[in-house]
Design a protein around this motif. Structure first.
Motif, PDB file in Angstrom:
ATOM      1  N   LEU A  87      57.652  89.460  58.833  1.00 39.32           N
ATOM      2  CA  LEU A  87      58.249  89.111  60.131  1.00 39.32           C
ATOM      3  C   LEU A  87      57.278  89.322  61.292  1.00 39.32           C
ATOM      4  N   GLN A 111      57.276  85.586  56.048  1.00 40.49           N
ATOM      5  CA  GLN A 111      58.712  85.843  55.937  1.00 40.49           C
ATOM      6  C   GLN A 111      59.001  87.293  55.540  1.00 40.49           C
ATOM      7  N   THR A 143      53.427  81.433  53.942  1.00 40.63           N
ATOM      8  CA  THR A 143      54.832  81.511  54.341  1.00 40.63           C
ATOM      9  C   THR A 143      55.512  82.742  53.752  1.00 40.63           C
TER      10      THR A 143
END
Length: 258
Positions: free
Chosen positions: A194, A191, A187
């Motif tokens: 992108l 993040q 994750t």
């Protein structure tokens, strides 16, 4: 025909029959240990009658698997409440989606046709690098990440992508094997970068499919985590039944080609 000739002839027939039985026994051992996931056609290098024996024992194996599936279904026959049934069916659909990607990823495509082709890139486009690193965090055991100074870089990815057992590593990354720290690392990369599957598809189909697999398997894992214990128990039973049926269908397909 004298006694010596007759005895010799009888002995020859007995030896031939014994050798044939022994041969079948040896093939049974070979098929048991080689496994049906490998190319058993290579066995023809060992025996001229490989196809005959292959079909013989494969048919016995299919019969055995069919009986096992029937027995399992009879032992687990039950009236499942409608709400649990619908929830389990939804979970099985999600499971099927992420499993399908494991068949698609190794296929050859026009650009960076194989997974190993991506591993040959020394300086890949940023979207490929971040996408692969994110997936690698998800499929790599935590102990192995710690041995690599606690992080995954492109050099680590290159070694894994060029490994002939890379897809085996991905198959071992089951929802149960994917721990919280793996998800957190995945994750964090996603993040920060992108990166999306749509962007990856413009650079490498195989890499994009790997990222889509990651999204689907996490979607399934999150869905199952929200299920009640009663639903999870039914899901485990249905998963086992589905796996047994899939294996049986694969064996029947192999038999039809042999």
């Amino acid at each position: 025909m004298n006694k010596a000739t007759k005895k010799k002839s009888t002995t020859k027939k007995a030896n031939k029959k014994g050798a044939s039985l022994l041969h079948k026994g040896l093939w049974q051992i070979i098929f048991s240990y080689v496994g049906f996931g490998k190319d058993l056609a290579n066995c023809r290098l060992v025996c001229k009658k490989w196809k005959k024996y292959f079909k013989y024992f494969l048919n016995l194996y299919i019969m055995s698997k069919t009986k096992s599936l029937d027995a399992f279904q009879q032992a687990n026959a039950q009236n499942i409440p409608q709400d649990i049934k619908e929830e389990v069916e939804e979970a099985l659909k999600m499971r099927k989606k992420y499993l399908e990607y494991l068949q698609l990823i190794p296929k050859q495509y026009s650009l960076f046709r194989r997974v190993s082709d991506i591993g040959k890139l020394n300086t890949p486009p940023g979207v490929i690098r971040f996408g692969i690193i994110a997936v690698m965090y998800l499929i790599t055991p935590s102990q192995e990440v710690k041995k690599n100074n606690g992080n995954i870089d492109w050099a680590f990815c290159k070694r894994k992508l060029c490994d002939k057992d890379f897809m085996k590593l991905m198959r071992q990354a089951t929802p149960e094997a994917i721990t919280k720290d793996r998800i957190d690392n995945y994750t964090a990369v996603m993040q920060a970068s992108l990166v999306t599957p749509t962007q990856l598809h413009r650079e490498s189909t195989a890499a994009a499919l790997m990222l889509e697999w990651a999204e689907k398997i996490l979607e399934y894992k999150n869905f199952v985590n929200r299920m009640f214990p009663e639903s999870k128990a039914v899901l485990e039973m249905k998963k086992k039944e589905e796996d047994m049926a899939n294996e049986l269908n694969f064996l029947k397909y192999v038999y039809s080609l042999s």
